[in-house]
Write an enzyme that holds these catalytic residues in place. Structure first.
Site, PDB file in Angstrom:
ATOM      1  N   GLU A  77      -2.230   0.892  -7.435  1.00  0.00           N
ATOM      2  CA  GLU A  77      -2.594   2.291  -7.669  1.00  0.00           C
ATOM      3  C   GLU A  77      -2.266   2.729  -9.099  1.00  0.00           C
ATOM      4  O   GLU A  77      -3.076   3.390  -9.766  1.00  0.00           O
ATOM      5  CB  GLU A  77      -1.866   3.183  -6.660  1.00  0.00           C
ATOM      6  CG  GLU A  77      -1.988   4.670  -6.907  1.00  0.00           C
ATOM      7  CD  GLU A  77      -3.407   5.199  -6.809  1.00  0.00           C
ATOM      8  OE1 GLU A  77      -3.624   6.351  -7.212  1.00  0.00           O
ATOM      9  OE2 GLU A  77      -4.306   4.454  -6.346  1.00  0.00           O
ATOM     10  N   HIS A  80      -4.656   1.283 -11.689  1.00  0.00           N
ATOM     11  CA  HIS A  80      -5.893   2.069 -11.711  1.00  0.00           C
ATOM     12  C   HIS A  80      -5.703   3.338 -12.537  1.00  0.00           C
ATOM     13  O   HIS A  80      -6.566   3.715 -13.342  1.00  0.00           O
ATOM     14  CB  HIS A  80      -6.286   2.419 -10.270  1.00  0.00           C
ATOM     15  CG  HIS A  80      -7.570   3.181 -10.170  1.00  0.00           C
ATOM     16  ND1 HIS A  80      -7.704   4.292  -9.362  1.00  0.00           N
ATOM     17  CD2 HIS A  80      -8.768   3.016 -10.774  1.00  0.00           C
ATOM     18  CE1 HIS A  80      -8.930   4.777  -9.477  1.00  0.00           C
ATOM     19  NE2 HIS A  80      -9.594   4.016 -10.327  1.00  0.00           N
ATOM     20  N   HIS A 312     -20.157  -5.777  -3.705  1.00  0.00           N
ATOM     21  CA  HIS A 312     -21.119  -4.741  -3.330  1.00  0.00           C
ATOM     22  C   HIS A 312     -20.968  -3.516  -4.245  1.00  0.00           C
ATOM     23  O   HIS A 312     -21.965  -2.905  -4.646  1.00  0.00           O
ATOM     24  CB  HIS A 312     -20.903  -4.354  -1.871  1.00  0.00           C
ATOM     25  CG  HIS A 312     -22.071  -3.654  -1.243  1.00  0.00           C
ATOM     26  ND1 HIS A 312     -23.371  -4.094  -1.374  1.00  0.00           N
ATOM     27  CD2 HIS A 312     -22.142  -2.533  -0.478  1.00  0.00           C
ATOM     28  CE1 HIS A 312     -24.190  -3.281  -0.722  1.00  0.00           C
ATOM     29  NE2 HIS A 312     -23.467  -2.315  -0.176  1.00  0.00           N
TER      30      HIS A 312
END
Length: 350
Positions: A77, A80, A312
């Site tokens: 986290e 990021h 994806h």
């Protein structure tokens, strides 16, 4: 003065390319954070347990005794967040440089300030993602915000490149083409939003099998609950709160959206089939779309493995980039080609 402006344009070109690259990285790391359930790795924002870096277990317990520290998730986290902060600094640098060129191009200034506003909103969404405990509305808007940043960086880069190449004309496309572009663009946005809604509600494998869903072509669904946008704020939405039929409805609408988007892209390709450079560009868009569809199907059949789910997301960013570039080409490249042809003809006659 002209030479100084040219240097600044070149630097802006480099900065927007860097920003574009960093945005893709931030989006993918954000998806990774989501997929490894690290979105609540730190219970507060912008720090982690009140610290600029992930603290020790003792410090974390003293700060939030009801939220045990999981070091791996906390570091994912925070990584990021560090990347997102770096991206924000790139945007600030672009705004400062664009301001110095405001007298030469008001459009560069407007795009860069819009980019700054969106990146600030992204910071707010990042905070709300944690404080509202992965509320699906915020998570989905956070994803769309990241793709909006990607689009603005790309558009600004293309606009600056146009200035560097001294090509300022804008071609008016036909009504039919413009209408198709807007339809395809809106369907792409809707499909990206549906993808975010699938992810934020953990509906990726709500349907088992393809092309059927849970052995049925049109399974039992709860659309009203699946797309109920006033969900309660407060519960922890990690792993979702919706029942099976609601998640099935979300998943199926994502499949329907993919089908409609594919039809729109095929119509665009057909409309431009006689223009070689546009045919090539839309070939890339359609190729990425098909690959993205295959990856989506594989995610369902293979029960959403981490690497394939991440791929994806990468496919979605690639589809956005290729679509924006193709739209840009449809507006500008024909006029540029005509201008170059006319210039060569003048040189030959003289």
């Amino acid at each position: 003065m002209v030479e100084t402006s040219s240097r600044r344009l070149v630097w802006l070109l480099r900065l927007t390319l860097l920003g574009l690259f960093l945005t893709v990285v931030v989006i993918l790391v954000g998806a990774w954070t989501r997929l490894v359930d690290a979105g609540l790795g730190c219970p507060d924002w912008p720090g982690c347990y009140g610290q600029a870096v992930v603290p020790s277990t003792e410090r974390a317990f003293a700060h939030s005794p009801d939220h045990p520290l999981e070091s791996f998730k906390a570091w994912v986290e925070m990584f990021h967040r560090y990347l997102a902060s770096g991206l924000g600094l790139v945007v600030l640098s672009i705004v400062v440089m664009a301001r110095s060129l405001k007298a030469h191009s008001i459009s560069l200034w407007r795009i860069s300030t819009t980019l700054l506003i969106i990146i600030l909103m992204q910071g707010a969404f990042g905070a709300f993602t944690v404080t509202l405990k992965l509320w699906p509305q915020v998570v989905t808007l956070h994803l769309l915000g990241g793709l909006s940043v990607l689009t603005l960086f790309l558009w600004l880069h293309l606009r600056i490149r146009q200035f560097v190449q001294n090509s300022h004309g804008v071609m008016k496309i036909t009504y039919k083409s413009a209408f198709l572009w807007w339809v395809a663009g809106m369907l792409l946005v809707v499909q990206l939003a549906l993808g975010g809604w699938v992810s934020s509600n953990y509906a990726g494998i709500a349907c088992q099998g393809f092309p059927t869903c849970n052995t049925q072509w049109w399974p039992q669904m709860d659309l009203s609950e699946g797309f109920h946008l006033t969900q309660t704020v407060g519960p922890n939405y990690l792993h979702g709160q919706l029942h099976a039929d609601a998640r099935t409805a979300i998943h199926m609408m994502h499949r329907v959206g993919a089908l409609l988007l594919g039809i729109a892209l095929i119509l665009l390709y057909w409309d431009y089939r006689e223009l070689h450079f546009m045919k090539q560009s839309l070939n890339i868009v359609l190729g990425i779309y098909v690959l993205q569809a295959i990856i989506g199907i594989a995610n369902v059949l293979w029960w959403l493995p981490l690497w394939l789910a991440l791929l994806h997301t990468a496919g979605a960013t690639a589809l956005v980039i290729s679509f924006i570039v193709s739209f840009w080409l449809s507006r500008y490249e024909q006029l540029n080609a005509r201008t170059d042809t006319a210039s060569r003809a003048v040189r030959l006659t003289t």
